[in-house]
Design a protein around this motif. Structure first.
Motif, PDB file in Angstrom:
ATOM      1  N   ALA A 591     -45.024  12.001  76.817  1.00 41.81           N
ATOM      2  CA  ALA A 591     -45.297  12.780  75.177  1.00 41.81           C
ATOM      3  C   ALA A 591     -46.875  12.635  74.869  1.00 41.81           C
ATOM      4  N   ILE A 592     -47.462  11.605  75.205  1.00 39.49           N
ATOM      5  CA  ILE A 592     -48.843  11.388  74.996  1.00 39.49           C
ATOM      6  C   ILE A 592     -49.745  12.407  75.876  1.00 39.49           C
ATOM      7  N   LEU A 594     -48.807  15.235  76.938  1.00 41.38           N
ATOM      8  CA  LEU A 594     -48.173  16.524  76.391  1.00 41.38           C
ATOM      9  C   LEU A 594     -49.191  16.809  75.195  1.00 41.38           C
ATOM     10  N   THR A 595     -49.695  15.871  74.406  1.00 40.47           N
ATOM     11  CA  THR A 595     -50.468  16.208  73.214  1.00 40.47           C
ATOM     12  C   THR A 595     -51.763  16.757  73.698  1.00 40.47           C
ATOM     13  N   HIS A 597     -52.414  19.473  74.821  1.00 37.15           N
ATOM     14  CA  HIS A 597     -52.481  20.785  74.545  1.00 37.15           C
ATOM     15  C   HIS A 597     -52.820  20.947  73.004  1.00 37.15           C
ATOM     16  N   GLN A 598     -52.599  19.985  72.237  1.00 39.30           N
ATOM     17  CA  GLN A 598     -53.214  19.985  70.841  1.00 39.30           C
ATOM     18  C   GLN A 598     -54.602  19.937  70.577  1.00 39.30           C
ATOM     19  N   GLU A 599     -55.288  19.613  71.610  1.00 35.44           N
ATOM     20  CA  GLU A 599     -56.964  19.247  71.460  1.00 35.44           C
ATOM     21  C   GLU A 599     -57.534  20.665  72.181  1.00 35.44           C
ATOM     22  N   TYR A 616     -56.159  12.048  73.047  1.00 41.95           N
ATOM     23  CA  TYR A 616     -54.908  11.559  73.782  1.00 41.95           C
ATOM     24  C   TYR A 616     -55.104  10.576  75.170  1.00 41.95           C
ATOM     25  N   GLU A 619     -55.352   7.179  73.531  1.00 40.79           N
ATOM     26  CA  GLU A 619     -53.965   6.751  72.993  1.00 40.79           C
ATOM     27  C   GLU A 619     -53.345   6.538  74.310  1.00 40.79           C
ATOM     28  N   HIS A 659     -50.452  19.473  83.550  1.00 44.71           N
ATOM     29  CA  HIS A 659     -50.666  19.982  82.127  1.00 44.71           C
ATOM     30  C   HIS A 659     -52.252  20.272  82.370  1.00 44.71           C
ATOM     31  N   SER A 755     -43.405  23.214  76.712  1.00 44.32           N
ATOM     32  CA  SER A 755     -42.554  22.147  77.059  1.00 44.32           C
ATOM     33  C   SER A 755     -41.524  22.558  77.978  1.00 44.32           C
TER      34      SER A 755
END
Length: 810
Positions: A591-592, A594-595, A597-599, A616, A619, A659, A755
């Motif tokens: 899950a971490i 995968l984030t 792609h939000q950056e 990420y 984190e 990813h 996803s």
């Protein structure tokens, strides 16, 4: 009607029946055909029928007329045959008369021959009777003369004593044969000799018996052979050997009875415990009783060995000894009426007696049962030593004797279980009853400390000191059985059951609800308990493994395999116990990652913050550090936990690379930050493994992909890592990020979310499946360019197509 019958010939029985029916005479005629026809009874029936007599007579007369006509028709129809039959009868009468005359002539001739032969026959019969009686008289005289001569020689031989015993026996044998088949009673000249012969025979048998027993006791082949030769000459070989076998079996039975005689064993105790001038009834000292019992058992084993050695000696002598006159081997002579495998027969008898007497004694005496069951290894050791000594006895046999004594090991006769005779198996079956009882007690002793550790309803976890108690019990049981491989294997199976029982008890303490797998808050009570259970399992595993490597070095491989199997059960339970926590850690890592792609990695220029890792990644680093400090630190089995975590770390590295390849667009500044993320990824996973290099291919993938971030498309395709360390599909995903927006990624072409696409990639590890999907995306790009009327493709497209075709070929 009568005219019709006259004009119509009656050719067969059917016509007759038809006409009889018309006349209504069928019933009447059938009565006349009855074999038991009675005239008076028929007359009475007619009178009682109610029909007039005239009518009945009329019907009968009509029937007679019809039958006469039928007879006439038959005679006419078969006239020629009847004439030929009559002629043949006359010819037969002539032949019979001729034969009668010839028979009379033969009888008269026979009578004349009889009158001529009868007188010579009678004379010959008389002469034959005279000859037979003369021959019988001569034979009797010859026998008497020979008996008289042998009796004189017997007296001389008797004076020679034991040295002449075989010759004396030979003379007695000849005298026996002379007396067979004839009646010597009433011959006065032989009466005194017969008494002498009987007296000498008794003396010879007595001397031979003493010599045989002395030869058996001293294992002297010469003495035993001489005695057997005497009995062979006396035609008593088979009976003597059978009596000897019975005698030894009786001795063994007596020895067994004395060994398990409770009164005798208790009397020894009373003698030791009683004090003062008078005897007092004191309770039996069980320790002293058992000591006396095992002392008696040792003496019994010595008696059994001595008995088997003597029977073995007897069998060797019978096999080697031959009669000097006839050259007949004694064992072959004995086989005619009995079994030649004396040692086998004796061994079976001993084991049967031993099994019967021991079980009977244990049923009658609790002290004997407790001693035999509770201290069964002592009994088994005695039997094992007995078997070893018997093997050594057989091993010392010369090659000429092997054919006889090796029968102790095999037999052509079928056994009730395996179809063959196995002496060692038979010996073990003798004490199977006590063996099973001991193994049951052993298993109970192994289970008792575990049952004490895990009290019903209690959730307390055993400490290392308590586990040491279990280990001590296991080590003690294995040590007691170490001298015998079969016993050791049975105890090893009990140890395996004990270990598996410990695992089952521990499994009941495991927490399986949601709090066992949470990774958001600090470690819960359930997670702490699970870690403690795993630590206990690991402590037991290491202790048993150490015991196996040190104390069980001399054990058979199958014993070690049984224990190793139970250790595998511990390892499996440990893996199952940590699997929910590790799965949650893996899900959080995914899950971490995968984030990312939000950056935004599209920055074209590098800034000062480009050298720093992404949010990420920070984190992820913090999460993994917290996992190590709050969850994994609870486990004392560091090596085991690192081994379990390693597959999840490998999956995390591969997921991170996958990813990273799917990011688009990626500018030069984004590449710098992504490169920093790759470096920080190594640092993030380092606390969860001994060395990052231990992650193998996944670590190589991480290190090999990072340089591709700053290489040109042409150099990327020419890299040796592509297709070897880095899958071609991963490189193609990265090249989609280098391509213009018109060249859409595979998940965009399929209208999938990112996803969903990554999940598809995980469920389709085949490189061919992935390349086929990517090929569809490239084909979609070609169609879109053609639809727009374009004639040129992006510069990266032909390179991707070439790489795709290369991957499909490979």
């Amino acid at each position: 009607m009568l005219k019709t019958m006259e004009s119509k010939p009656l050719n067969d029985v059917t016509d007759l029946e038809k006409w009889l029916g018309e006349l209504d005479l069928q019933g009447s005629v059938e009565n006349f055909l009855d074999p038991d026809f009675d005239v008076k009874e028929q007359a009475n029936t007619v009178l009682q029928s109610g029909v007039s007599i005239s009518t009945q007579l009329s019907k009968i007369s009509e029937g007679i007329i019809i039958l006469n006509k039928e007879l006439h028709a038959q005679v006419v129809a078969h006239h020629d045959n009847l004439l030929s039959q009559a002629t043949g009868v006359e010819t037969l009468e002539g032949v019979l008369q001729m034969m009668h005359s010839r028979i009379q002539s033969l009888l008269s001739t026979t009578e004349r021959i009889r009158s001529k032969v009868t007188e010579p026959f009678n004379r010959i019969t008389m002469r034959m009777n005279q000859l037979t009686r003369l021959q019988e008289t001569c034979d009797m005289l010859r026998r008497v003369i020979r008996i008289l001569y042998l009796t004189k020689r017997l007296k001389v031989q008797q004076q020679g004593g034991v040295r002449e015993i075989t010759k004396t026996a030979q003379s007695l044998s000849e005298l026996r044969m002379l007396s067979e088949g004839v009646d010597l009673s009433g011959i006065e000249v032989l009466e005194n000799d017969k008494r002498i012969i009987s007296q000498v025979r008794v003396e010879v048998e007595s001397q031979a018996q003493k010599m045989l027993h002395l030869g058996m006791t001293n294992l002297n082949q010469n003495q035993a052979g001489t005695a057997l030769q005497v009995f062979y000459n006396l035609n008593l070989l088979t009976r003597t050997v059978d009596d000897l076998m019975t005698e030894y079996e009786s001795k063994i039975e007596t020895s067994i009875d004395q060994t398990v005689d409770q009164q005798k064993l208790s009397a020894n105790n009373e003698t030791a415990l009683a004090s003062g001038p008078g005897r007092v009834n004191l309770p039996v000292n069980s320790a002293l009783f058992r000591a006396n019992l095992w002392t008696a058992m040792e003496k019994l084993m010595e008696s059994i060995y001595s008995s088997c050695a003597q029977i073995h000696h007897l069998q060797r002598v019978l096999t080697k000894k031959r009669d000097p006159v006839t050259q007949v081997c004694f064992i072959n002579e004995y086989v005619k009426s009995s079994d030649s495998k004396l040692l086998n027969r004796h061994w079976k008898s001993i084991n049967m007696l031993l099994q019967k007497k021991l079980i009977s004694a244990s049923n009658k005496s609790n002290l004997i049962r407790q001693a035999l069951e509770g201290e069964f290894p002592k009994l088994l050791r005695l039997l094992s030593d007995l078997w070893t000594r018997l093997n050594q006895l057989v091993a010392t046999t010369t090659s000429t004797d092997i054919s006889s004594v090796s029968l102790l090991y095999s037999d052509t006769s079928a056994d009730h279980k395996t179809g063959t005779f196995d002496a060692e198996v038979l010996l073990r079956e003798t004490v199977d009853h006590f063996n099973n009882a001991y193994l049951s007690r052993s298993l109970s002793r192994l289970f008792d400390p575990i049952n004490l550790l895990f009290i019903q309803g209690s959730m307390s976890i055993p400490s290392n000191e308590e586990i040491n108690g279990v280990i001590s019990t296991i080590s003690s049981e294995l040590q007691l059985a170490s001298f015998d491989s079969k016993m050791a294997f049975a105890v090893s199976k009990n140890v395996s059951k004990t270990i598996k029982m410990f695992a089952v008890k521990c499994e009941q303490l495991l927490s399986t609800d949601g709090e066992a797998s949470q990774v958001i808050e600090p470690a819960t009570a359930g997670q702490t308990r699970n870690a403690a259970v795993v630590n206990s399992l690991y402590y037991l595993h290491m202790a048993i493994d150490k015991l196996k490597n040190n104390s069980m070095q001399g054990y058979d491989a199958k014993c070690l395999a049984v224990v190793s199997e139970s250790l595998e059960a511990l390892t499996t339970l440990m893996r199952n116990a940590v699997q929910p926590l590790l799965s949650s850690i893996n899900d959080s890592m995914e899950a971490i990652i995968l984030t990312m792609h939000q950056e935004d990695f599209s920055s074209a220029t590098a800034h000062s913050d480009s050298q720093q890792c992404s949010l990420y990644m920070k984190e992820l680093q913090g999460f993994l550090a917290r996992v190590q400090s709050e969850y994994l630190s609870l486990f004392e089995c560091t090596d085991f936990i690192l081994e379990c975590v390693q597959p999840y770390l490998c999956n995390g590295l591969e997921l991170f690379v996958r990813h990273s390849s799917l990011l688009r667009p990626v500018g030069d500044g984004g590449k710098m930050r992504l490169a920093a993320d790759f470096a920080q990824m190594e640092l993030a996973v380092h606390p969860l493994c001994k060395r990052v290099g231990d992650l193998g291919r996944s670590y190589k993938l991480l290190r090999a992909f990072r340089p591709l971030l700053f290489q040109s498309v042409e150099n990327i395709v020419q890299s040796h890592a592509v297709g070897d360390v880095i899958p071609i599909s991963t490189v193609l995903h990265y090249l989609f990020g280098r391509a213009p927006e018109e060249l859409r990624s595979p998940h965009q072409v399929a209208n999938w979310s990112l996803s969903r696409y990554t999940h598809w990639l995980e469920t389709h590890p085949s490189e061919t499946d992935r390349l086929v999907l990517i090929k569809g995306a490239l084909e979609a790009y070609v169609k879109s360019v053609s639809a727009k009327g374009g004639t040129e493709y992006s510069t990266v497209y032909p390179i991707m197509l070439e790489l795709l075709n290369k991957g499909l070929k490979e």
